[in-house]
Design an enzyme around this catalytic site. Structure first.
Site, mmCIF file in Angstrom:
data_model
loop_
_atom_site.group_PDB
_atom_site.id
_atom_site.type_symbol
_atom_site.label_atom_id
_atom_site.label_comp_id
_atom_site.label_asym_id
_atom_site.label_seq_id
_atom_site.Cartn_x
_atom_site.Cartn_y
_atom_site.Cartn_z
ATOM 1 N N ASP A 1 0.825 -1.212 0.000
ATOM 2 C CA ASP A 1 0.000 0.000 0.000
ATOM 3 C C ASP A 1 0.858 1.262 0.000
ATOM 4 O O ASP A 1 0.468 2.283 -0.562
ATOM 5 C CB ASP A 1 -0.929 -0.007 1.215
ATOM 6 N N GLY A 2 2.024 1.194 0.629
ATOM 7 C CA GLY A 2 2.933 2.336 0.605
ATOM 8 C C GLY A 2 3.388 2.670 -0.809
ATOM 9 O O GLY A 2 3.556 3.839 -1.157
ATOM 10 N N ASP B 1 -2.278 14.144 21.723
ATOM 11 C CA ASP B 1 -1.123 13.826 20.876
ATOM 12 C C ASP B 1 -1.308 14.307 19.442
ATOM 13 O O ASP B 1 -0.326 14.569 18.744
ATOM 14 C CB ASP B 1 -0.861 12.324 20.876
ATOM 15 N N ALA C 1 -6.944 2.273 7.623
ATOM 16 C CA ALA C 1 -5.522 2.346 7.951
ATOM 17 C C ALA C 1 -5.323 2.891 9.371
ATOM 18 O O ALA C 1 -5.850 2.340 10.327
ATOM 19 C CB ALA C 1 -4.811 3.195 6.902
ATOM 20 N N ASN D 1 -6.544 5.375 10.900
ATOM 21 C CA ASN D 1 -7.826 5.694 11.536
ATOM 22 C C ASN D 1 -8.406 4.504 12.287
ATOM 23 O O ASN D 1 -8.929 4.648 13.395
ATOM 24 C CB ASN D 1 -8.812 6.176 10.466
#
Length: 267
Positions: free
Chosen positions: A45-46, A154, A166, A168
């Protein structure tokens, strides 16, 4: 048919790319790095995210297809040993004759990032995140130009429907079908006590809404657009909304979204 291949760069992916070019030439496909009809991603996916941002200026006129070389990629339809079948289909024919592929389009998120040094626009396929460097993020969140909350924690994640599976998802956000034109806002480790309060749950905004995130103290931040990191210490605001354009994926065989979810997380 004009195509281009972008691979992950590891030994296996490079070897598969070389084989792809050889078989594609035999089928009459034309390699074109400038104006391809289809961009093939070989890796994970990257790699697909990298391919998307490489051709970001040509998104309306091209389609993507993914081949995974390791664990099942969420954006990948094909395995390495299925490349000959894919090339045959890309050439316009199958065993049953002429083939008409299906094009599916997924929503994207558009960002307008305003800093003291200037304003820039971006598009993301998966998500946008805002995180602090060495301290608590303090940010005002407005929805449709009205104050919604003052966030402390954060960071904040804003995802597309396809990106909802992903980062989320790991934050406790919902998975959204890509046929729904929406964006999702998910908090990253928010501070909630008797003094500071946030909603504490993910929010889903429809296409005609927008969210503005304002930096409310002097703070060093990392803005991440998919895989691209942008350090900044002069952020003013980020406007997030569903983009007018969409990404296109070419489907030569059925692979429903919920099948992808099951294959990626359950099977």
């Amino acid at each position: 048919m004009r195509y281009y291949v972008l691979d992950r760069g590891d030994q296996l992916s490079v070897r598969l790319t070389e084989s792809f070019h050889k078989m594609a030439a035999e089928q009459g496909l034309q390699l074109d790095a400038e104006s391809p009809d289809i961009v093939v991603s070989i890796g994970g996916d990257g790699t697909m995210l990298h391919a998307f941002h490489t051709f970001i200026n040509r998104i309306p006129s091209i389609a993507f297809v993914g081949i995974h070389t390791g664990h099942l990629g969420f954006y990948a339809d094909w395995k390495a040993d299925e490349i000959p079948e894919l090339i045959t289909m890309m050439s316009g024919h199958s065993d049953s004759g002429q083939l008409m592929p299906r094009i599916v389009r997924y929503p994207l998120v558009e960002l307008e990032i305003q800093k003291k040094s200037g304003t820039n626009s971006y598009i993301c396929l998966n998500e946008f995140t805002l995180k602090g460097v060495g301290g608590t993020v303090v940010a005002q969140v407005d929805i449709n130009d009205e104050l919604f909350e003052m966030f402390r924690g954060d960071g904040i994640c804003v995802s597309t429907p396809s990106g909802s599976t992903a980062y989320n998802k790991s934050l406790g956000g919902a998975m959204i079908h890509p046929s729904i034109e929406a964006l999702q806002i998910t908090e990253i480790a928010s501070i909630n006590n008797r003094v500071f309060r946030t909603m504490g749950s993910a929010l889903v905004l429809p296409k005609h809404h927008h969210v503005d995130i304002y930096s409310r103290k002097e703070q060093s931040l990392i803005l991440t657009i998919d895989h691209i990191n942008i350090p900044t210490d002069d952020l003013i605001s980020v406007r997030c909304q569903v983009a007018k354009q969409k990404i296109s994926f070419v489907r030569y065989r059925p692979f429903p979204f919920w099948n992808r979810v099951r294959n990626a997380f359950l099977d």
